[in-house]
Design a protein around this motif. Structure first.
Motif, PDB file in Angstrom:
ATOM      1  N   TYR A  82       0.989  -1.252   0.024  1.00 52.09           N
ATOM      2  CA  TYR A  82       0.098   0.064  -0.092  1.00 52.09           C
ATOM      3  C   TYR A  82       0.829   1.349   0.030  1.00 52.09           C
ATOM      4  O   TYR A  82       1.819   1.518   1.055  1.00 52.09           O
ATOM      5  N   ILE A 132       3.331  -4.431   2.693  1.00 53.21           N
ATOM      6  CA  ILE A 132       2.294  -5.304   3.530  1.00 53.21           C
ATOM      7  C   ILE A 132       2.510  -6.814   3.251  1.00 53.21           C
ATOM      8  O   ILE A 132       2.626  -7.547   4.574  1.00 53.21           O
ATOM      9  N   ARG A 183      -3.159 -11.977  14.342  1.00 50.44           N
ATOM     10  CA  ARG A 183      -3.642 -10.934  15.069  1.00 50.44           C
ATOM     11  C   ARG A 183      -4.082  -9.897  13.905  1.00 50.44           C
ATOM     12  O   ARG A 183      -3.925  -9.977  12.887  1.00 50.44           O
ATOM     13  N   ASN A 184      -4.758  -8.600  14.643  1.00 52.49           N
ATOM     14  CA  ASN A 184      -5.165  -7.848  13.509  1.00 52.49           C
ATOM     15  C   ASN A 184      -3.861  -7.139  13.073  1.00 52.49           C
ATOM     16  O   ASN A 184      -3.100  -6.720  13.572  1.00 52.49           O
ATOM     17  N   GLY A 185      -4.327  -6.888  11.740  1.00 57.76           N
ATOM     18  CA  GLY A 185      -3.232  -5.840  10.970  1.00 57.76           C
ATOM     19  C   GLY A 185      -1.996  -6.691  10.344  1.00 57.76           C
ATOM     20  O   GLY A 185      -1.038  -6.031   9.708  1.00 57.76           O
ATOM     21  N   VAL A 186      -2.047  -8.095  10.654  1.00 57.26           N
ATOM     22  CA  VAL A 186      -0.916  -8.850  10.043  1.00 57.26           C
ATOM     23  C   VAL A 186      -0.979  -8.844   8.438  1.00 57.26           C
ATOM     24  O   VAL A 186       0.108  -9.435   7.793  1.00 57.26           O
ATOM     25  N   GLY A 187      -2.058  -8.681   7.908  1.00 60.42           N
ATOM     26  CA  GLY A 187      -2.092  -8.947   6.419  1.00 60.42           C
ATOM     27  C   GLY A 187      -3.152  -9.863   5.830  1.00 60.42           C
ATOM     28  O   GLY A 187      -3.026 -10.197   4.553  1.00 60.42           O
ATOM     29  N   ARG A 188      -3.958 -10.341   6.708  1.00 56.80           N
ATOM     30  CA  ARG A 188      -5.025 -11.379   6.306  1.00 56.80           C
ATOM     31  C   ARG A 188      -5.836 -11.006   5.155  1.00 56.80           C
ATOM     32  O   ARG A 188      -6.022 -11.430   4.060  1.00 56.80           O
ATOM     33  N   SER A 189      -6.339  -9.815   5.339  1.00 62.28           N
ATOM     34  CA  SER A 189      -7.426  -9.312   4.512  1.00 62.28           C
ATOM     35  C   SER A 189      -6.565  -8.967   3.066  1.00 62.28           C
ATOM     36  O   SER A 189      -7.225  -9.160   2.065  1.00 62.28           O
ATOM     37  N   THR A 190      -5.468  -8.230   3.343  1.00 61.04           N
ATOM     38  CA  THR A 190      -4.991  -7.965   2.090  1.00 61.04           C
ATOM     39  C   THR A 190      -4.330  -9.099   1.422  1.00 61.04           C
ATOM     40  O   THR A 190      -4.530  -9.056  -0.046  1.00 61.04           O
TER      41      THR A 190
HETATM   42  N1  ADP Z   1      -6.230   0.736   2.085  1.00 60.16           N
HETATM   43  C1  ADP Z   1      -5.077   0.608   2.860  1.00 60.16           C
HETATM   44  N2  ADP Z   1      -4.161   1.632   2.740  1.00 60.16           N
HETATM   45  C2  ADP Z   1      -2.940   1.477   3.533  1.00 60.16           C
HETATM   46  N3  ADP Z   1      -2.656   0.437   4.411  1.00 60.16           N
HETATM   47  C3  ADP Z   1      -3.757  -0.388   4.513  1.00 60.16           C
HETATM   48  C4  ADP Z   1      -4.790  -0.296   3.869  1.00 60.16           C
HETATM   49  N4  ADP Z   1      -5.461  -1.384   4.221  1.00 60.16           N
HETATM   50  C5  ADP Z   1      -4.854  -2.373   5.194  1.00 60.16           C
HETATM   51  N5  ADP Z   1      -3.718  -1.634   5.328  1.00 60.16           N
HETATM   52  C6  ADP Z   1      -2.710  -1.820   6.192  1.00 60.16           C
HETATM   53  O1  ADP Z   1      -1.997  -3.105   5.809  1.00 60.16           O
HETATM   54  C7  ADP Z   1      -1.783  -3.690   7.030  1.00 60.16           C
HETATM   55  C8  ADP Z   1      -2.407  -5.118   6.851  1.00 60.16           C
HETATM   56  O2  ADP Z   1      -4.046  -5.007   7.020  1.00 60.16           O
HETATM   57  P1  ADP Z   1      -5.154  -5.955   7.048  1.00 60.16           P
HETATM   58  O3  ADP Z   1      -4.682  -6.960   5.803  1.00 60.16           O
HETATM   59  O4  ADP Z   1      -6.381  -5.425   6.822  1.00 60.16           O
HETATM   60  O5  ADP Z   1      -4.838  -7.025   8.290  1.00 60.16           O
HETATM   61  P2  ADP Z   1      -5.772  -8.076   8.784  1.00 60.16           P
HETATM   62  O6  ADP Z   1      -6.876  -8.375   7.867  1.00 60.16           O
HETATM   63  O7  ADP Z   1      -4.847  -9.174   9.159  1.00 60.16           O
HETATM   64  O8  ADP Z   1      -6.334  -7.476  10.205  1.00 60.16           O
HETATM   65  C9  ADP Z   1      -2.289  -3.039   8.219  1.00 60.16           C
HETATM   66  O9  ADP Z   1      -0.954  -2.470   8.889  1.00 60.16           O
HETATM   67  C10 ADP Z   1      -3.012  -2.076   7.740  1.00 60.16           C
HETATM   68  O10 ADP Z   1      -2.977  -0.928   8.537  1.00 60.16           O
END
Ligand code: ADP
Ligand code: MG
Length: 220
Positions: free
Chosen positions: A11, A16, A35-42
């Motif tokens: 990003y 990420i 944990r939250n923020g590790v990159g699962r959704s990404t």
């Molecule tokens: N649209 C975005 N722009 C910038 N950073 C992002 C965006 N979406 C997520 N992030 C960052 O990418 C990292 C991984 O996020 P995410 O994949 O949502 O984590 P998870 O789903 O594991 O909680 C986090 O540090 C988050 O802050």
């Protein structure tokens, strides 16, 4: 079926995904914990093409990294994002029908299946999607994705017991799940994600045997 190796994604300047390796086999249920923020959704978003994936992603042997989302969907990957993605002004039934992907072969899931599984959605078939409760919108999002007859469904949602019903249709599932106990019960295989990469891959028993890993990467 889905094979990912050394996947990177950014990003802006933030690196990420830092070399994610992951696979899902036919009819397999696989969970990504962490944990939250590790990159699962990404990880799921990068599979669908945004943020742009760097590395290898193949689905049934076809290279899909960087292809547009509609192409990936037509190849047989369904995606249920964290943010609900219904059309608020269209009816519940219209939302379902919009999930149909022409040319995706035999139906695995029909509108009738949705009504049978969720009688409360049937009662609201003609109501605008935006009038549904949060939980109902979640059901609708999942059912609409199933209407596209995916071979693999990637779910970034709290879905729970519904999972076994979906799995019974002979579909592969890649799940992002917060709740350890549920993931352990329902998954064939589990990944634990650390910062931008996988730190564990194995069965439920293997994860249960590794208290140090759970303490470091899962428990708060
Ligand atoms: N649209 C975005 N722009 C910038 N950073 C992002 C965006 N979406 C997520 N992030 C960052 O990418 C990292 C991984 O996020 P995410 O994949 O949502 O984590 P998870 O789903 O594991 O909680 C986090 O540090 C988050 O802050
Ligand atoms: Mg997430």
């Amino acid at each position: 079926m889905l094979e990912i190796s050394d996947l990177h994604a950014y990003y802006g300047k933030s690196h990420i995904l830092q070399g994610v390796t992951l696979s899902v086999g036919k009819n397999e249920i696989v969970s990504i914990l962490g944990r939250n923020g590790v990159g699962r959704s990404t990880t799921l978003k990068a599979i669908m093409g945004k943020p742009a994936p760097q590395g290898s992603i193949t689905f049934d042997g076809v290279r899909i990294a960087g292809r547009p989302p509609h192409t990936i969907a037509r190849l047989g990957i369904g995606y249920v994002p964290e943010e609900r993605a219904i059309f608020p002004s269209l009816s519940v039934e219209q939302n379902l029908i919009l999930g149909v992907k022409p040319g995706r072969g035999a139906e695995r899931w029909s509108v009738a299946d949705t009504w049978q599984m969720f009688p409360q959605l049937r009662e609201r078939a003609n109501a605008p999607g935006g009038a549904l409760s949060g939980g109902e919108q979640q059901m609708l999002t999942i059912c609409r994705t199933l209407m596209g007859n995916p071979e693999l469904i990637m779910i970034d949602e709290r879905i729970g017991e519904l999972l076994s019903e979906i799995a019974a249709r002979g579909i592969s599932i890649l799940l992002v799940e917060q709740r350890l106990v549920l993931a352990l019960r329902l998954s064939h295989r589990i990944y634990v994600m650390g910062h931008g990469r996988m730190v564990f891959e194995g069965t439920r028993d293997e994860l249960m045997a590794d208290a140090a890993l759970r303490r470091e990467w899962l428990e708060v």
